[in-house]
Design an enzyme around this catalytic site. Structure first.
Site, PDB file in Angstrom:
ATOM      1  N   LYS A 248       0.882  -1.192   0.000  1.00 29.75           N
ATOM      2  CA  LYS A 248       0.000   0.000   0.000  1.00 29.75           C
ATOM      3  C   LYS A 248       0.906   1.224   0.000  1.00 29.75           C
ATOM      4  CE  LYS A 248      -1.925   3.036   1.985  1.00 29.75           C
ATOM      5  NZ  LYS A 248      -1.748   4.450   1.579  1.00 29.75           N
TER       6      LYS A 248
ATOM      7  N   GLU B 172       9.658   1.881  10.874  1.00 29.39           N
ATOM      8  CA  GLU B 172      10.677   2.909  10.659  1.00 29.39           C
ATOM      9  C   GLU B 172       9.966   4.240  10.677  1.00 29.39           C
ATOM     10  OE1 GLU B 172      12.928   1.820   7.226  1.00 29.39           O
ATOM     11  OE2 GLU B 172      13.828   0.164   8.310  1.00 29.39           O
TER      12      GLU B 172
ATOM     13  N   CYS C 206      13.976  10.964   6.711  1.00 28.37           N
ATOM     14  CA  CYS C 206      13.891  10.574   8.124  1.00 28.37           C
ATOM     15  C   CYS C 206      15.235  10.730   8.827  1.00 28.37           C
ATOM     16  CB  CYS C 206      13.395   9.149   8.235  1.00 28.37           C
ATOM     17  SG  CYS C 206      14.394   7.995   7.292  1.00 28.37           S
TER      18      CYS C 206
ATOM     19  N   GLU D 150       9.362  17.104  14.487  1.00 27.61           N
ATOM     20  CA  GLU D 150       9.892  16.770  13.159  1.00 27.61           C
ATOM     21  C   GLU D 150       9.210  17.665  12.124  1.00 27.61           C
ATOM     22  OE1 GLU D 150       8.735  13.046  11.209  1.00 27.61           O
ATOM     23  OE2 GLU D 150      10.833  12.725  10.670  1.00 27.61           O
TER      24      GLU D 150
END
Ligand code: NAD
Length: 503
Positions: A191, A266, A300, A397
Site C-alpha cells: 500500500k 521505521e 527521516c 519533526e
C-alpha cells in the site's frame, strides 16, 4: 532546447499512459480499478496540476489482494531459492533499464530533485541485487548439539506480509522493504502513500515482466485510514513492515493487535549533528548542509538539529548562512536544482507554519523563512538560530529543508541536549578526539550514528531507530529476521532415558 525543457517533454511521454488509465491496482496478476470504482487524484507539487487519477482501494480490495497473496504463498515459499534469486536480479535489470522513467515520474509526483532521484532509482536496483544474492542463504540455521539431541534451527518465511510506505523517496523505500520480503519467500501486499503512487505501479510492472509469479506481489492504492487500516487488520497478513510517522505507527500497532501482527516500524526523527570545536569544520559544514537540505529535507535521517560548540558557533553559523542562501531552489527536472517543491500543499502549510512558530518561540530566522514564487510548494531553505532545545522547532519533526541551530558549551551539555528528544533515529558526531567520539557515541540515544561522516548507507548494516523512531532493523540478515520465523528441530542421537509416567 534546455535540459529542463527536454526533460519536461520526456516526462510527458512517460506520463501519457497514466493520464489515460490512471494508476491501477494489481491483484493476482491483474491490473484493476478499485472494486468500488472510486478514485482519488495525485497532483504535482511543481504547479499543483493533476497528474492522474488513482484507484482508491478499500477493505474489499485489500481482502482480494490478501487472498491472492495467500494463494501464491506456498509455491513462492517452496520455489528453489536460486530461482527466486534469478527473478530478483531480473527485477533489478528492469529497474536499471527504466531508471530514467522512474526518476522523472518520481520527481514530478514528489517534487524531489532529479540529481537525487536518478540515484534513488539505481539504489532501488541495488537493493534487489543485494537481497537476491542473500536469498539462497536465507533459511540457513545453526547446529546446537546437546548431550542427547542434535538440535538444528532453520528459518521459514512468515507468510503474506503487508508493506506500507510513505511519500518520501517512495520508490527506493518500497524496494528496500519488498526486496527482502520476496527474497525470504514471503508474498506481499503493498500500500503506497497516497501523495506519490506513480512509481510503485512502475515497480510492480517491472516485477511481473521479470517473471514474478502472479499474486506474489499485489498493489493496492488508497488512503491510510481505508486501505492501509484494512491491510493492518487482515487475518491473512502475518506481518506489517511500515515506514512513516510515529503516530501512524501507534495506530498500526493498535489496529494489528486483534490479529497479533508482527510489526516493523521505521518512524520519524529529529536527528542531531553535533559539531565540536576540534572537528574538521569544512567537512562538518558540507555534511551538515547535505544531511538537512538534500532530498528537500524530507528525509527521516536528516540532521535537523545542529548542535554547535559555542567557541566556534558564530563563525560556523555565518558560513552556514552564506551557503544556505546559495542553495538552488527550482524545478525538480532541472539538473541544476538542489531543492525542489515540498510534496503537497498540506505538507507545505505544515513546514511554512514553523516559520511563525520560530518567531513565537523567540528564535531568529537567519536564512530563508519564506516561500519561493506564488505557484507550487517551493520554500527557501531555512535556518533558525538562537534556539534552545525546549522550543517546538527543536523538538518536532518539521520534515522540510529547515535546520534549527542550538549552541552548547561542554560535551556533557551536548549529550544532554542530543538525548533530550522523543526520537532516536540517527546522530552525526564531528570531532577529532577519538576518546570523546567513543564516549559520546556510546551514550548517544540513536539507532545509527556516523562519526565524521554524513549518512552513508551500507546494505549489510542495521538500519533503524530507538525510542519513537522505530522498532526493528532493516538491512543484511536483520531484514530476514523480520520476514522469517525461526524453527527449532531436535533429533535424538541415541536412546536417552525418557521419564516414564504410569509405567
Ligand atoms: P504517514 O505515517 O502519514 O503515512 C505513511 C503511510 O501510512 C502512507 O502509505 C499512509 O497512507 C499510511 N497510513 C496512514 N494512516 C494509516 C493507518 N491508520 N493504518 C495504516 N496505514 C496508514 O507518513 P508520511 O507523511 O507519508 O511520511 C513521512 C514520515 O515517514 C516522517 O515521519 C518520516 O520521518 C518517516 N520516515 C521514516 C523513515 C525511517 O526509516 N525511519 C524513512 C522514511 C520516512
Amino acid at each position: 532546447m534546455s535540459d529542463l525543457q527536454n526533460n519536461i517533454e520526456k516526462l510527458e511521454t512517460y506520463l501519457a499512459r497514466f493520464r489515460e488509465t490512471g494508476v491501477l491496482n494489481q491483484i493476482g496478476g491483474k491490473a484493476c480499478p478499485a472494486a468500488s470504482g472510486a478514485t482519488f487524484e495525485t497532483t504535482s507539487p511543481v504547479d499543483d496540476s493533476l497528474i492522474c487519477k488513482v484507484a482508491r482501494g478499500d477493505a474489499a480490495d485489500i481482502d482480494a489482494a490478501a487472498r491472492a497473496a495467500k494463494e501464491a504463498f506456498p509455491a513462492w515459499r517452496d520455489l528453489a531459492a536460486t530461482e527466486r534469486k534469478k527473478i530478483l536480479h531480473k527485477i533489478a535489470d528492469g529497474i536499471v533499464a527504466r531508471a530514467e522513467e522512474i526518476a522523472f515520474c518520481e520527481c514530478w509526483d514528489t517534487g524531489q530533485a532529479l540529481r537525487f532521484m536518478s540515484k534513488a532509482a539505481l539504489r532501488g536496483a541495488e537493493n534487489f541485487r543485494f537481497f537476491a544474492d542473500k536469498a539462497p542463504g536465507a533459511r540457513n540455521g545453526q547446529a546446537l548439539p546437546s548431550p542427547t539431541l542434535m538440535n538444528v534451527t532453520t528459518r521459514l518465511p512468515i507468510g503474506p506480509v503487508g508493506v506500507i510506505t510513505p511519500w518520501n523517496t517512495p520508490f527506493m523505500l518500497s524496494t528496500w522493504k519488498i526486496a527482502p520480503a520476496l527474497a525470504a519467500g514471503c508474498t506481499v501486499v503493498h500500500k503506497p502513500a497516497e501523495f506519490s503512487p506513480v512509481t510503485a505501479r512502475i515497480l510492480m510492472e517491472i516485477a511481473e515482466e521479470a517473471g514474478l509469479p502472479k499474486g506474489v506481489w499485489n498493489l493496492v492504492n488508497g488512503l491510510g485510514e481505508e486501505a492501509g487500516k484494512a491491510l493492518t487488520e487482515h487475518p491473512d497478513i502475518k506481518a506489517i513492515a511500515f515506514v512513516g510517522e510515529s503516530r501512524t505507527g501507534s495506530m498500526i500497532m493498535r489496529q494489528g493487535a486483534e490479529t497479533l501482527k508482527r510489526v516493523h516500524f521505521e518512524l520519524g526523527g529529529k536527528n542531531p549533528v553535533i559539531v565540536f570545536d576540534d572537528a574538521d569544520l569544512d567537512r562538518a559544514l558540507d555534511a551538515a548542509i547535505f544531511m538537512i537540505y538534500s532530498l528537500n529535507g524530507e528525509r527521516c535521517t536528516s540532521s535537523s538539529r545542529l548542535l554547535v560548540q559555542d567557541t566556534i558557533a558564530d563563525e560556523f553559523e555565518a558560513r552556514l548562512i552564506e551557503r544556505v542562501n546559495n542553495i538552488r531552489v527550482g524545478h525538480p527536472l532541472d539538473p541544476k536544482t538542489e531543492i525542489g517543491p515540498l510534496i503537497h500543499k498540506t505538507h507545505f502549510d505544515k513546514v511554512t507554519g514553523y516559520f511563525e512558530t520560530a518567531r513565537q518561540d523567540g528564535a531568529t530566522i537567519a536564512a530563508g523563512g519564506s516561500r519561493v514564487g506564488t505557484e507550487g510548494c517551493f520554500v527557501r531553505p531555512t535556518l533558525f538560530t538562537g534556539a534552545n532545545n525546549s522550543m517546538k522547532i527543536a523538538q518536532e519533526e518539521i520534515f522540510g529543508p529547515v535546520l534549527t541551530s542550538i549552541r552548547f558549551g561542554s560535551e556533557e551539555e551536548a549529550l544532554q541536549i542530543a538525548n533530550d528528544i522523543p526520537y532516536g533515529l540517527t546522530g552525526y558526531v564531528w570531532t577529532n578526539d577519538l576518546t570523546r567520539a567513543l564516549r559520546f557515541t556510546n551514550a548517544l540515544e540513536a539507532g545509527m550514528i556516523w562519526v565524521n561522516s554524513e549518512n552513508v548507507r551500507h546494505l549489510p548494516t542495521p538500519f533503524g531507530g530507538v525510542k519513537a523512531s522505530g522498532i526493528g532493523r532493516d538491512g543484511g540478515d536483520w531484514s530476514f529476521e523480520f520476514y522469517m520465523e525461526q524453527k527449532h528441530i531436535g533429533f535424538a542421537t541415541g536412546q536417552h532415558a525418557i521419564p516414564r509416567l504410569g509405567a
